[in-house]
Scaffold this active site. Structure first.
Site, PDB file in Angstrom:
ATOM      1  N   GLY A  55       0.843  -1.188   0.000  1.00 59.74           N
ATOM      2  CA  GLY A  55       0.000   0.000   0.000  1.00 59.74           C
ATOM      3  C   GLY A  55       0.874   1.232   0.000  1.00 59.74           C
ATOM      4  O   GLY A  55       2.075   1.138   0.285  1.00 59.74           O
ATOM      5  N   HIS A 169       7.413  -7.788  -4.416  1.00 55.76           N
ATOM      6  CA  HIS A 169       6.069  -8.136  -4.900  1.00 55.76           C
ATOM      7  C   HIS A 169       6.113  -9.424  -5.718  1.00 55.76           C
ATOM      8  O   HIS A 169       6.470  -9.390  -6.891  1.00 55.76           O
ATOM      9  CB  HIS A 169       5.517  -6.991  -5.763  1.00 55.76           C
ATOM     10  CG  HIS A 169       5.167  -5.792  -4.954  1.00 55.76           C
ATOM     11  ND1 HIS A 169       3.944  -5.630  -4.370  1.00 55.76           N
ATOM     12  CD2 HIS A 169       5.904  -4.720  -4.608  1.00 55.76           C
ATOM     13  CE1 HIS A 169       3.923  -4.498  -3.691  1.00 55.76           C
ATOM     14  NE2 HIS A 169       5.105  -3.923  -3.823  1.00 55.76           N
ATOM     15  N   GLU A 171       3.656 -11.061  -6.835  1.00 59.30           N
ATOM     16  CA  GLU A 171       2.474 -11.222  -7.682  1.00 59.30           C
ATOM     17  C   GLU A 171       2.642 -10.679  -9.102  1.00 59.30           C
ATOM     18  O   GLU A 171       1.875 -11.017  -9.988  1.00 59.30           O
ATOM     19  CB  GLU A 171       1.257 -10.553  -7.011  1.00 59.30           C
ATOM     20  CG  GLU A 171       1.301  -9.023  -6.902  1.00 59.30           C
ATOM     21  CD  GLU A 171       2.085  -8.496  -5.689  1.00 59.30           C
ATOM     22  OE1 GLU A 171       2.844  -9.278  -5.090  1.00 59.30           O
ATOM     23  OE2 GLU A 171       1.967  -7.315  -5.363  1.00 59.30           O
ATOM     24  N   ASP A 227     -20.123 -11.582 -19.833  1.00 60.19           N
ATOM     25  CA  ASP A 227     -20.673 -11.760 -18.483  1.00 60.19           C
ATOM     26  C   ASP A 227     -22.150 -12.145 -18.500  1.00 60.19           C
ATOM     27  O   ASP A 227     -22.560 -13.098 -17.841  1.00 60.19           O
ATOM     28  CB  ASP A 227     -20.473 -10.488 -17.643  1.00 60.19           C
ATOM     29  CG  ASP A 227     -19.010 -10.083 -17.572  1.00 60.19           C
ATOM     30  OD1 ASP A 227     -18.160 -10.945 -17.862  1.00 60.19           O
ATOM     31  OD2 ASP A 227     -18.725  -8.920 -17.248  1.00 60.19           O
TER      32      ASP A 227
END
Ligand code: XMP
Length: 511
Positions: A55, A169, A171, A227
């Site tokens: 963050g 990080h 990810e 969707d």
């Protein structure tokens, strides 16, 4: 069936959703929750592990986001990433300090590969670092398991308490084998088994929908997009003919698209489908209108009106189906209200339709999971991997005012462009590509005749999030073929241009 769960505590970093997706890619179900979720809530959810995201805050800031006290004593494994590691350190009595220079970029981290977090790694690995604050002293009971030239504690662990911190990080793709760190956390440390698979999600959802809806009636607005299509097929597998889909064909779809939607849903899936051919209504409302936002507004309103008229004919329905997906409902970690798309889509209908409850079968899924669900349900690949198409359709690709003739020209040109992109095998690498009918006429020559006809622009972009993107470097030979086919096959077009602007500063659409 209740899946194993990993809770992702969102401290406002930009990669939060990505962490959740990576975990799910490892077949473990994850949920993003606000950073200040209470201990009671956590216990109720009973996760196998918790991940703190990064963050933008600093633990020294007055209002810096903090987690619930006692979270580290629950006996649930925690992995703190970036700010998450610093917060873990700060809370447990270690020391966080501020570097005078930000460390940014893929950086070589020397790691202790005897740690369960780094199983399978060499003793060095490139990971993305992006921080100014860093852990100067690890809390008591922790040991250092990684450092870089400028960051003394790039990774730490308290193996006994199952608490882990990494400054980098894992990810993002810039980290080499980053997903392996996440896998190690999930499987070595949290002891997950990996029970989140789409086929069981599908089976499970159908069962739940059957129980919830029983033999009551449901209504779905079908746009032909991914969707709403997946939601409709899922519902139809659960409740069959008690589902009615309304497909408002505003006449602004691409060539053949309306018929394709009808063919798939009526014939392949035997769904109760009402197709409303409302092209004339839409074109009448749009006549003479050239401002893009006004066009959007007219189409959005007219869409609701047509849907409402059709829905009224059906009387009261018990459930209204919506294709809401997870990124639309994730609450931001910094406590803002949930993000709702502002674009006109088939959302925003409830006020106008007489129904008792909304059902959102895809609410927990990321887009890639929606696509996998679609394939699992047998929806054709070309629909499941369809490029995004704006709700107002071709209305915002005919620049200026819209006429039926202009739409016909655009549909033909766009079809040729798409066909050649597919022939060249580029349809998977270019994320959005289409033709635009500019409002510009210019002089040309055809045989011995002077012509004065339209210019068609070709647009193709490569992007992952559609918020930014670069123009696609389509080989000249393909552009040449498209150009020559369009001017030869489509009447009233005598010039083709290719759009060489990225986003920003341009947008993807021209209007
Ligand atoms: P822009 O043009 O803003 O587009 O770069 C970003 C993405 O959004 C799509 N788009 C829309 N989608 N209604 C929609 O449902 C709209 O009014 C609309 N305008 C743009 C666009 O196709 C691209 O994928």
């Amino acid at each position: 069936m209740k899946n194993e769960l990993i809770l992702i505590l969102d401290f406002g970093g930009q990669y939060n959703q990505l962490i959740a997706r990576r975990v799910r890619e490892c077949n473990v179900y994850s949920e993003v929750v606000p950073y200040n979720i209470s201990l009671e809530k956590i216990k109720e959810k009973n996760p196998k592990g918790i991940i703190f995201t990064g963050g933008p805050a600093s633990v020294f800031g007055e209002d810096s986001p903090k987690c619930a006290e006692g979270i580290f004593d629950l006996g649930i494994p925690v992995l703190g990433i970036c700010y998450g590691m610093q917060l873990m350190t700060y809370t447990l009595g270690g020391k966080v300090a501020r570097a005078n220079k930000r460390e940014y970029g893929t950086t070589t981290v020397k790691i202790d590969n005897t740690s369960s977090l780094f199983q399978g790694f060499d003793t060095t690995n490139g990971f993305l670092m992006s921080h100014t604050d860093f852990v100067e002293t690890v809390p008591e009971g922790f040991k250092n398991i990684g450092h870089t030239d400028s960051c003394p504690n790039a990774a730490m662990e308290n193996d006994e308490k199952k608490l882990y911190g990494i400054q980098f990080h894992p990810e993002v793709n810039h980290s080499v084998n980053g997903t392996q760190v996440i896998k190690n956390f999930l499987f070595n440390i949290c002891k997950c088994t990996g029970d989140w698979i789409i086929s069981s999600f599908v089976e499970d959802s159908i069962q739940k929908l059957k129980e919830k809806i029983g033999d009551k009636k449901a209504l779905c607005a079908l746009s032909g997009g991914v969707d709403s299509s997946v939601a409709a097929v899922l519902l139809s597998k659960a409740i069959g003919k008690n589902l009615t889909c309304i497909f408002v064909d505003h006449g602004l779809l691409r060539k053949n698209e309306g018929d394709e939607v009808e063919e798939i849903f009526r014939n392949q899936f035997d769904i109760n489908l009402i197709r409303v051919n409302a092209k004339d209504r839409f074109l009448a409302k749009l006549a003479g209108i050239s401002d893009p936002e006004t066009k959007r507004k007219i189409i959005g309103e007219e869409f609701i009106r047509v849907f409402e008229e059709e829905a009224k004919k059906l009387g009261t329905v018990d459930f209204l189906v919506q294709g809401t997906i997870y990124p639309d409902v994730i609450e931001s970690g910094l406590g803002k209200s949930s993000v709702i798309k502002s674009h006109h889509n088939v959302g925003g209908l409830p006020d106008y339709v007489d129904f008792k409850e909304i059902v959102e079968p895809l609410r927990d899924l990321f887009k890639d999971e929606v696509r996998k669900t679609g394939l699992e349900l047998g929806i054709p690949e070309n629909l499941v991997y369809r490029q995004p198409f704006p709700g107002p359709g071709l209305a915002i690709r005919v620049i200026g005012d819209i006429t039926d003739d202009k739409l016909t020209i655009l549909k033909k040109a766009d079809y040729i462009f798409r066909e050649e992109i597919a022939n060249a095998g580029l349809h998977k690498s270019i994320n959005q590509y289409f033709a635009v009918l500019t409002n510009l006429k210019s002089v040309g020559v055809m045989g011995d005749e002077r012509t004065y006809d339209y210019t068609v622009a070709l647009r193709a972009v490569e992007t992952t999030d559609f918020m930014t993107g670069v123009w696609s470097k389509i080989p000249y030979e393909i552009l040449e073929k498209v150009s020559s086919r369009i001017v030869n096959e489509v009447e009233h077009v005598n010039r083709i241009v290719y759009d060489l602007t990225s986003k920003p500063p341009a947008t993807i659409e021209w209007e």
